[in-house]
Write a protein that holds these residues in place. Structure first.
Motif: not given
Length: 439
Positions: A277-303
């Motif tokens: 009965a307790f485990f029926a209360h347990v919930r999780y959220n999913a997460l999706g992340i897309v990672h792009y590899r670049l051939d050109r340098q970039v400045a650090p940024a977080m938004r």
């Protein structure tokens, strides 16, 4: 103490911490892990030269027991401090700075009223006083706040402006939680220990150093997927597992289940009804992340993005390349709760780039020219969701587990706090229960 033969299912942080304590006490401990390396949602991964985290990205310094654990395993000298962590937040037609650690700079956030600033100051003073009775590793220590949503709590205590301009972008951007779904208990138990602090840490060399250090000296077997655990009234527990396509059966006096809570009950067909009965209360959220590899340098940024401006992306980062480590420049697009829901609804969890690419082009117009590779990262169970009322169920289950000797025990962040430090605390508690019950 007579040593017990114990199998730990799952080599995440909770399972490794518990296994370490049990082995230290003289028990025979075997850790079975389905993945290729220990760590679970804490660790480093690399796909075709694209490097990323398995889940957790940093360590908070407010947990004294966890800090003592880091000292014990020799990891403290390897911690790299990150100070003054903040991000730009994009709204509709405007941009402002958001502090990830609440402090004096938070008062400069535009768009909040004078009255809300005064309420913020009063809240900060009350939060400092609350440090003595709320535990950052245990959401149940803020049981009163567990009765309402985070959104309702922030509106009531701090004001709608603080919710919209400060709290909501951070929770959506770092935890993929909407404030009108999450309990206020997480915020109320953790925030008092963040006020006045400005530093978080990452281990030099990556988050994977933490599980590696915890696993040292333990019998950890990877690539083993536990299918089912039988717990007869007499005799040992029987663990049915699979490795490399072949099934086998192991035996143990005790079993400690350290998997995600959403998976735990399904492994135990003989689980008592009150536990199920307790485990029926347990919930999780999913997460999706897309990672792009670049051939050109970039400045650090977080938004981050406000709820009305987010679209499919809640967090955007530009990660510069590093010639010394071989790290290529990368773009990091973490999906919003709405983007994740879209991926699940349309069965696109393996094609996340198709959902976010148009938005990524807006944020990085040279994407088609500079991008050399893409990796879609889908984490089906990223974080346990502490929703209103959950901490009460969690505390009752923990008390039941601590009250009397049993054959099967459970641990994980879903039984303490939705943080790495919470997972460690749960592992410590489960090990203490076993040691006390089976002394």
């Amino acid at each position: 103490m007579g040593g017990q033969n114990i199998i730990v299912i799952g080599a995440g942080i909770a399972g490794l911490v518990a296994a370490r304590r049990l082995a230290e006490a003289g028990h025979s401990v075997r850790v079975l892990e389905a993945g290729d390396v220990p760590g679970g949602r804490v660790g480093d991964r690399e796909v075709r030269g694209i490097r990323f985290n398995a889940g957790a990205r940093l360590l908070y310094s407010f947990s004294r027991p966890f800090n003592a654990l880091l000292d014990e395993i020799g990891l403290t000298p390897a911690l790299t401090p990150i100070r003054g962590l903040s991000a730009e937040c994009d709204g509709i037609g405007e941009r402002w700075s958001v502090e990830l650690m609440p402090g004096v700079k938070s008062l400069l956030t535009p768009g909040i009223s004078i009255g809300e600033r005064l309420r913020f100051i009063a809240f900060g003073l009350r939060a400092l006083a609350a440090r003595g009775h709320v535990d950052p590793d245990d959401a149940a220590s803020a049981s009163r706040e567990d009765q309402e949503t985070l959104a309702a709590y922030i509106r009531r205590v701090l004001g709608a402006g603080v919710l919209e301009r400060m709290v909501e972008p951070v929770f959506r951007g770092t935890r993929n939680w909407n404030a009108d779904e999450a309990s206020a208990a997480f915020f109320a138990s953790v925030t008092p220990h963040l006020v006045g602090r400005d530093t978080v840490h990452v281990p030099a060399g990556g988050m994977g150093r933490l599980p590696q250090a915890l696993a040292a000296g333990l019998a950890v077997e990877t690539g083993i997927r536990v299918l089912q655990v039988e717990t007869p009234d007499t005799g040992p527990a029987r663990i049915h597992a699979e490795r490399g396509g072949e099934t086998f059966v192991g035996e143990a006096d005790l079993v400690l289940c350290a998997t995600e809570g959403a998976c735990a009950a399904g492994l135990f067909p003989q689980l008592p009804q009150e536990d199920r009965a307790f485990f029926a209360h347990v919930r999780y959220n999913a997460l999706g992340i897309v990672h792009y590899r670049l051939d050109r340098q970039v400045a650090p940024a977080m938004r981050f993005f406000s709820r009305d401006a987010a679209g499919p992306i809640a967090t955007w980062q530009q990660v510069p390349g590093n010639e010394k480590t071989g790290q290529a420049p990368q773009l990091y697009a973490q999906m919003s709760p709405e983007g994740v829901e879209h991926a699940i609804r349309e069965n696109m969890t393996g094609r996340l780039d198709a959902i976010v690419r148009e938005r990524v082009r807006e944020l990085y117009p040279a994407l088609e020219r500079d991008c050399s590779d893409v990796h879609n990262q889908w984490i089906a169970r990223m974080l346990p969701l502490f929703y209103p009322g959950y901490a009460q169920h969690m505390a009752a289950f923990r008390d039941s587990q601590s009250a009397a000797r049993r054959r099967v025990y459970f641990c994980g962040d879903y039984l303490a706090q939705s943080l790495v430090t919470g997972a460690a605390a749960s592992g410590e508690r489960a090990a203490a229960d076993i040691l006390r019950h089976w002394a």
